[in-house]
Scaffold this motif. Structure first.
Motif, PDB file in Angstrom:
ATOM      1  N   ALA A  33      23.725   0.364 -41.381  1.00 53.13           N
ATOM      2  CA  ALA A  33      25.043   0.674 -40.829  1.00 53.13           C
ATOM      3  C   ALA A  33      25.298  -0.218 -39.615  1.00 53.13           C
ATOM      4  N   PRO A  34      26.566  -0.551 -39.337  1.00 56.11           N
ATOM      5  CA  PRO A  34      26.866  -1.442 -38.215  1.00 56.11           C
ATOM      6  C   PRO A  34      26.733  -0.778 -36.839  1.00 56.11           C
ATOM      7  N   VAL A  35      26.300   0.473 -36.792  1.00 55.37           N
ATOM      8  CA  VAL A  35      26.139   1.202 -35.540  1.00 55.37           C
ATOM      9  C   VAL A  35      24.714   1.752 -35.495  1.00 55.37           C
ATOM     10  N   ALA A  36      24.014   1.520 -34.391  1.00 54.04           N
ATOM     11  CA  ALA A  36      22.643   2.006 -34.248  1.00 54.04           C
ATOM     12  C   ALA A  36      22.599   3.529 -34.339  1.00 54.04           C
ATOM     13  N   GLY A  37      21.601   4.042 -35.028  1.00 52.32           N
ATOM     14  CA  GLY A  37      21.427   5.484 -35.143  1.00 52.32           C
ATOM     15  C   GLY A  37      22.279   6.134 -36.216  1.00 52.32           C
ATOM     16  N   ALA A  38      22.942   5.323 -37.040  1.00 56.29           N
ATOM     17  CA  ALA A  38      23.794   5.861 -38.103  1.00 56.29           C
ATOM     18  C   ALA A  38      23.212   5.489 -39.466  1.00 56.29           C
ATOM     19  N   SER A  39      23.544   6.283 -40.448  1.00 48.85           N
ATOM     20  CA  SER A  39      23.122   6.027 -41.818  1.00 48.85           C
ATOM     21  C   SER A  39      24.321   6.256 -42.734  1.00 48.85           C
ATOM     22  N   CYS A  40      24.634   5.259 -43.568  1.00 42.68           N
ATOM     23  CA  CYS A  40      25.772   5.354 -44.477  1.00 42.68           C
ATOM     24  C   CYS A  40      25.332   5.002 -45.886  1.00 42.68           C
ATOM     25  N   ASP A  41      25.934   5.647 -46.877  1.00 45.07           N
ATOM     26  CA  ASP A  41      25.672   5.284 -48.257  1.00 45.07           C
ATOM     27  C   ASP A  41      26.894   5.585 -49.110  1.00 45.07           C
ATOM     28  N   ALA A  55      31.388   8.395 -50.235  1.00 47.92           N
ATOM     29  CA  ALA A  55      31.056   7.476 -49.144  1.00 47.92           C
ATOM     30  C   ALA A  55      30.719   8.338 -47.946  1.00 47.92           C
ATOM     31  N   ARG A  56      29.452   8.326 -47.530  1.00 47.65           N
ATOM     32  CA  ARG A  56      28.993   9.271 -46.512  1.00 47.65           C
ATOM     33  C   ARG A  56      28.320   8.558 -45.351  1.00 47.65           C
ATOM     34  N   CYS A  57      28.466   9.137 -44.173  1.00 49.09           N
ATOM     35  CA  CYS A  57      27.749   8.666 -42.992  1.00 49.09           C
ATOM     36  C   CYS A  57      27.309   9.861 -42.159  1.00 49.09           C
ATOM     37  N   THR A  58      26.158   9.728 -41.575  1.00 49.76           N
ATOM     38  CA  THR A  58      25.707  10.659 -40.548  1.00 49.76           C
ATOM     39  C   THR A  58      25.309   9.815 -39.344  1.00 49.76           C
ATOM     40  N   TYR A  59      25.405  10.400 -38.165  1.00 51.56           N
ATOM     41  CA  TYR A  59      25.154   9.622 -36.960  1.00 51.56           C
ATOM     42  C   TYR A  59      24.744  10.542 -35.829  1.00 51.56           C
ATOM     43  N   GLY A  60      24.190   9.915 -34.798  1.00 50.76           N
ATOM     44  CA  GLY A  60      23.814  10.641 -33.598  1.00 50.76           C
ATOM     45  C   GLY A  60      24.905  10.518 -32.561  1.00 50.76           C
ATOM     46  N   GLN A  61      24.546  10.092 -31.369  1.00 49.30           N
ATOM     47  CA  GLN A  61      25.493   9.943 -30.267  1.00 49.30           C
ATOM     48  C   GLN A  61      26.268   8.639 -30.452  1.00 49.30           C
ATOM     49  N   VAL A  62      27.572   8.742 -30.752  1.00 53.63           N
ATOM     50  CA  VAL A  62      28.403   7.559 -30.966  1.00 53.63           C
ATOM     51  C   VAL A  62      29.744   7.729 -30.259  1.00 53.63           C
ATOM     52  N   THR A  63      30.448   6.615 -30.134  1.00 57.43           N
ATOM     53  CA  THR A  63      31.778   6.630 -29.530  1.00 57.43           C
ATOM     54  C   THR A  63      32.830   6.747 -30.634  1.00 57.43           C
TER      55      THR A  63
END
Length: 167
Positions: A33-41, A55-63
């Motif tokens: 994923a183009p953002v650290a700490g994220a996972s997309c599939d 189309a799914r993504c999960t993430y931690g602390q993001v803006t």
């Protein structure tokens, strides 16, 4: 047949295969994923007979800007999968709330692990989920509402995700 004569066709096959692979690689996107700490599939949705991907993504602390990039990246992955399946038009619904492996749909808000309602796609939600469908334009009798041309959409999604152009 000599040994060298037998090797030449195999070598040519490898060279052409490498060239073809390099040409099609422009359509591929990184698994990261183009953002650290994220996972997309993008996963084929087997719950429907329609050609659809989740189309799914999960993430931690993001803006909020990171969330926009992740949305574009997830839609890009599903669009590329549908293009590979032979579809030239796509449309989607969502984003729906998703939290680290679960998908909860309840109107415009969902309950996060803390119990408070969190709007989909906000930094506190921790994930989202789209349903992306494909169509073939030659089979369309009427214009599908929300359908996007895949060839025009891919460069735009790449730009929104902050990825290099496919050229």
């Amino acid at each position: 047949m000599t040994r060298n004569a037998a090797i030449r066709p195999a070598a040519l096959f490898l060279v052409f295969g490498t060239i073809l692979g390099a040409c099609s690689a422009n359509e591929e996107v990184s698994a990261e994923a183009p953002v650290a700490g994220a996972s997309c599939d993008a996963v084929r949705d087997t719950a429907t007979t329609d050609p659809a991907y989740r189309a799914r993504c999960t993430y931690g602390q993001v803006t909020p800007a990171d969330i926009d990039r992740l949305r574009a990246f997830a839609l890009l992955k599903a669009t590329l999968a549908l293009k590979k399946d032979g579809f030239d038009q796509v449309g989607w619904t969502g984003p729906y709330e998703a939290t680290l492996g679960t998908s909860t749909r309840s109107g415009n808000s969902a309950v996060a692990s803390g119990g408070a309602p969190v709007p989909p796609g906000t930094p506190g939600s921790r994930g989202f989920d789209y349903i992306v469908r494909g169509w073939k334009s030659q089979g369309m009798t009427v214009t599908q509402v929300g359908a996007h041309n895949v060839s025009r959409l891919i460069p735009e999604l790449r730009r929104q995700a902050g990825l290099a152009s496919a050229n």
